[in-house]
Write a protein that holds these residues in place. Structure first.
Motif, PDB file in Angstrom:
ATOM      1  N   MET A  10       0.826  -1.256   0.013  1.00 27.88           N
ATOM      2  CA  MET A  10      -0.328  -0.137  -0.016  1.00 27.88           C
ATOM      3  C   MET A  10       0.833   1.111   0.023  1.00 27.88           C
ATOM      4  O   MET A  10       1.845   1.201   0.384  1.00 27.88           O
ATOM      5  CB  MET A  10      -0.891  -0.122   1.219  1.00 27.88           C
ATOM      6  N   GLY A  11       0.398   2.288  -0.629  1.00 28.95           N
ATOM      7  CA  GLY A  11       1.132   3.467  -0.829  1.00 28.95           C
ATOM      8  C   GLY A  11       1.360   4.379   0.594  1.00 28.95           C
ATOM      9  O   GLY A  11       2.194   5.191   0.487  1.00 28.95           O
ATOM     10  N   SER A  12       0.614   4.242   1.575  1.00 23.81           N
ATOM     11  CA  SER A  12       0.773   4.762   2.716  1.00 23.81           C
ATOM     12  C   SER A  12       0.292   3.975   3.974  1.00 23.81           C
ATOM     13  O   SER A  12      -0.811   3.286   3.656  1.00 23.81           O
ATOM     14  CB  SER A  12      -0.208   6.225   2.508  1.00 23.81           C
ATOM     15  N   LYS A  13       0.661   4.295   5.130  1.00 28.14           N
ATOM     16  CA  LYS A  13      -0.091   3.601   6.300  1.00 28.14           C
ATOM     17  C   LYS A  13      -1.471   4.115   6.712  1.00 28.14           C
ATOM     18  O   LYS A  13      -2.182   3.261   6.824  1.00 28.14           O
ATOM     19  CB  LYS A  13       0.812   3.934   7.518  1.00 28.14           C
ATOM     20  N   SER A  14      -1.894   5.093   5.669  1.00 25.72           N
ATOM     21  CA  SER A  14      -3.326   5.668   5.956  1.00 25.72           C
ATOM     22  C   SER A  14      -4.236   4.463   5.219  1.00 25.72           C
ATOM     23  O   SER A  14      -5.249   4.498   5.243  1.00 25.72           O
ATOM     24  CB  SER A  14      -3.539   6.978   5.427  1.00 25.72           C
ATOM     25  N   ASP A  15      -3.596   3.698   4.458  1.00 27.92           N
ATOM     26  CA  ASP A  15      -4.255   2.886   3.523  1.00 27.92           C
ATOM     27  C   ASP A  15      -4.565   1.616   4.339  1.00 27.92           C
ATOM     28  O   ASP A  15      -5.380   0.651   3.772  1.00 27.92           O
ATOM     29  CB  ASP A  15      -3.648   2.458   2.392  1.00 27.92           C
ATOM     30  N   MET A  16      -3.854   1.248   5.429  1.00 25.19           N
ATOM     31  CA  MET A  16      -3.890  -0.049   6.323  1.00 25.19           C
ATOM     32  C   MET A  16      -5.371  -0.287   6.475  1.00 25.19           C
ATOM     33  O   MET A  16      -5.673  -1.524   6.460  1.00 25.19           O
ATOM     34  CB  MET A  16      -3.115   0.155   7.280  1.00 25.19           C
ATOM     35  N   HIS A  41       5.702   7.034  -5.528  1.00 22.95           N
ATOM     36  CA  HIS A  41       6.339   8.507  -5.719  1.00 22.95           C
ATOM     37  C   HIS A  41       7.061   8.610  -4.591  1.00 22.95           C
ATOM     38  O   HIS A  41       8.104   9.488  -5.002  1.00 22.95           O
ATOM     39  CB  HIS A  41       4.934   9.328  -5.391  1.00 22.95           C
ATOM     40  N   ARG A  42       7.117   8.422  -3.337  1.00 25.38           N
ATOM     41  CA  ARG A  42       7.963   8.746  -2.370  1.00 25.38           C
ATOM     42  C   ARG A  42       9.365   7.855  -2.294  1.00 25.38           C
ATOM     43  O   ARG A  42      10.195   8.072  -1.930  1.00 25.38           O
ATOM     44  CB  ARG A  42       7.196   8.883  -1.209  1.00 25.38           C
ATOM     45  N   GLN A  43       8.842   6.480  -2.732  1.00 27.63           N
ATOM     46  CA  GLN A  43       9.964   5.551  -2.718  1.00 27.63           C
ATOM     47  C   GLN A  43       9.955   4.540  -4.017  1.00 27.63           C
ATOM     48  O   GLN A  43       9.997   3.555  -3.767  1.00 27.63           O
ATOM     49  CB  GLN A  43       9.875   4.581  -1.576  1.00 27.63           C
ATOM     50  N   CYS A  64      -1.918  -4.274  -4.711  1.00 27.21           N
ATOM     51  CA  CYS A  64      -1.360  -3.078  -4.468  1.00 27.21           C
ATOM     52  C   CYS A  64      -2.739  -1.977  -4.138  1.00 27.21           C
ATOM     53  O   CYS A  64      -3.426  -2.026  -4.975  1.00 27.21           O
ATOM     54  CB  CYS A  64      -0.598  -2.495  -5.745  1.00 27.21           C
ATOM     55  N   GLY A  65      -2.636  -1.397  -3.044  1.00 27.39           N
ATOM     56  CA  GLY A  65      -3.663  -0.429  -2.731  1.00 27.39           C
ATOM     57  C   GLY A  65      -3.017   0.876  -2.602  1.00 27.39           C
ATOM     58  O   GLY A  65      -1.951   1.167  -2.063  1.00 27.39           O
ATOM     59  N   ALA A  66      -3.793   1.886  -3.194  1.00 23.77           N
ATOM     60  CA  ALA A  66      -3.395   3.234  -3.261  1.00 23.77           C
ATOM     61  C   ALA A  66      -4.540   4.173  -3.709  1.00 23.77           C
ATOM     62  O   ALA A  66      -5.544   3.829  -3.996  1.00 23.77           O
ATOM     63  CB  ALA A  66      -2.289   3.697  -4.029  1.00 23.77           C
ATOM     64  N   GLY A  67      -4.425   5.357  -2.940  1.00 24.28           N
ATOM     65  CA  GLY A  67      -5.238   6.483  -3.313  1.00 24.28           C
ATOM     66  C   GLY A  67      -4.782   7.581  -4.287  1.00 24.28           C
ATOM     67  O   GLY A  67      -3.551   7.547  -4.503  1.00 24.28           O
ATOM     68  N   MET A  68      -5.928   8.427  -4.459  1.00 20.70           N
ATOM     69  CA  MET A  68      -5.457   9.444  -5.271  1.00 20.70           C
ATOM     70  C   MET A  68      -4.664   9.223  -6.661  1.00 20.70           C
ATOM     71  O   MET A  68      -5.342   8.741  -7.310  1.00 20.70           O
ATOM     72  CB  MET A  68      -4.960  10.706  -4.155  1.00 20.70           C
ATOM     73  N   ALA A  69      -3.761   9.988  -6.849  1.00 25.78           N
ATOM     74  CA  ALA A  69      -2.934   9.392  -7.958  1.00 25.78           C
ATOM     75  C   ALA A  69      -2.224   8.031  -7.778  1.00 25.78           C
ATOM     76  O   ALA A  69      -1.067   8.069  -7.527  1.00 25.78           O
ATOM     77  CB  ALA A  69      -1.779  10.631  -8.217  1.00 25.78           C
ATOM     78  N   LYS A  90     -10.499   4.871  -1.585  1.00 28.82           N
ATOM     79  CA  LYS A  90     -11.160   6.211  -1.432  1.00 28.82           C
ATOM     80  C   LYS A  90     -10.549   7.094  -0.657  1.00 28.82           C
ATOM     81  O   LYS A  90     -10.398   6.990   0.620  1.00 28.82           O
ATOM     82  CB  LYS A  90     -12.689   5.621  -1.050  1.00 28.82           C
ATOM     83  N   SER A  91     -10.189   8.306  -1.160  1.00 29.47           N
ATOM     84  CA  SER A  91      -9.751   9.237  -0.341  1.00 29.47           C
ATOM     85  C   SER A  91      -9.711  10.455  -0.894  1.00 29.47           C
ATOM     86  O   SER A  91      -9.934  10.518  -2.252  1.00 29.47           O
ATOM     87  CB  SER A  91      -8.089   8.921   0.005  1.00 29.47           C
ATOM     88  N   GLY A  92      -9.595  11.640  -0.544  1.00 30.07           N
ATOM     89  CA  GLY A  92      -9.294  12.956  -0.995  1.00 30.07           C
ATOM     90  C   GLY A  92     -10.636  13.450  -1.725  1.00 30.07           C
ATOM     91  O   GLY A  92     -11.654  12.912  -1.604  1.00 30.07           O
TER      92      GLY A  92
HETATM   93  C1  RP5 Z   1      -1.380   7.558  -1.747  1.00 31.24           C
HETATM   94  O1  RP5 Z   1      -1.701   8.708  -1.423  1.00 31.24           O
HETATM   95  C2  RP5 Z   1      -1.560   6.542  -0.712  1.00 31.24           C
HETATM   96  O2  RP5 Z   1      -1.826   5.277  -1.168  1.00 31.24           O
HETATM   97  C3  RP5 Z   1      -2.826   7.251   0.259  1.00 31.24           C
HETATM   98  O3  RP5 Z   1      -3.852   6.545  -0.004  1.00 31.24           O
HETATM   99  C4  RP5 Z   1      -2.951   8.828  -0.373  1.00 31.24           C
HETATM  100  C5  RP5 Z   1      -2.674   9.520   0.722  1.00 31.24           C
HETATM  101  O4  RP5 Z   1      -1.259   9.375   1.221  1.00 31.24           O
HETATM  102  P1  RP5 Z   1      -0.827   9.902   2.642  1.00 31.24           P
HETATM  103  O5  RP5 Z   1      -0.987  11.300   2.500  1.00 31.24           O
HETATM  104  O6  RP5 Z   1      -1.613   9.442   3.818  1.00 31.24           O
HETATM  105  O7  RP5 Z   1       0.684   9.180   2.827  1.00 31.24           O
HETATM  106  O8  RP5 Z   1       0.020   7.729  -1.801  1.00 31.24           O
END
Ligand code: RP5
Length: 153
Positions: A10-16, A41-43, A64-69, A90-92
């Motif tokens: 996942m792209g961020s801990k917030s996706d957990m 994007h960050r790693q 693979c889970g990720a939000g936004m871009a 779902k985010s943003g």
């Molecule tokens: C993506 O952007 C992540 O997958 C997450 O869903 C979203 C927000 O990321 P954070 O700002 O919580 O790191 O990279």
């Protein structure tokens, strides 16, 4: 199956909270898995190394889970021919439509099997069906599960 067969990224801990649902299902089915947080994007180097090494490490599918871009699934798919399953999160401002389109609209020859927005459970079931191609006992379990679903509906 204690050997790791499915990667959950996942792209961020917030996706957990969403991606935990995929892990729960793989655990219930007894499919060895590992959970890792890494951002396309960050790693990007970490993502590239994970994708490039996954097949040699014995993985059969990567979720693979990720939000936004949401480019994580695409970035992983670019680095491996293992099946990659994308979970748009779902985010943003756009409620997941941004992630859905970012994940699903891959160029020909570099597919990402994209499930519904926040569809981590189906990502796990699809990964299980891929693993079952080489694990007949798991296929039986999945077939039984479908029969139970038919009985319950
Ligand atoms: C993506 O952007 C992540 O997958 C997450 O869903 C979203 C927000 O990321 P954070 O700002 O919580 O790191 O990279």
């Amino acid at each position: 199956m204690s050997v790791v067969l499915v990667g959950i990224l996942m792209g961020s801990k917030s996706d957990m909270p969403v991606m935990d649902k995929a892990r729960d299902i793989l655990d219930e089915l007894g499919i060895g898995n590992e959970v890792k947080v890494m951002s396309a994007h960050r790693q990007p180097e970490m993502v590239r190394a994970y994708a490039g090494g996954a097949q040699d490490r014995g993985l059969l599918a990567i979720i693979c889970g990720a939000g936004m871009a949401a480019h994580l699934a695409g970035a992983v798919a670019a680095g491996t021919t293992l099946p990659v399953i994308g979970v748009p999160i779902k985010s943003g401002a756009l409620d997941g439509m941004d992630a859905l389109l970012s994940t699903v609209m891959m160029p020909t020859g570099v597919p990402v099997a994209t499930v519904a927005i926040d569809g981590a459970k189906n990502a796990a079931y699809l990964a299980a069906q891929i693993v079952a191609n080489s694990h007949p006992e798991l296929r039986e379990k999945l077939d039984e599960m479908r029969e139970t679903m038919a009985g319950d509906s």
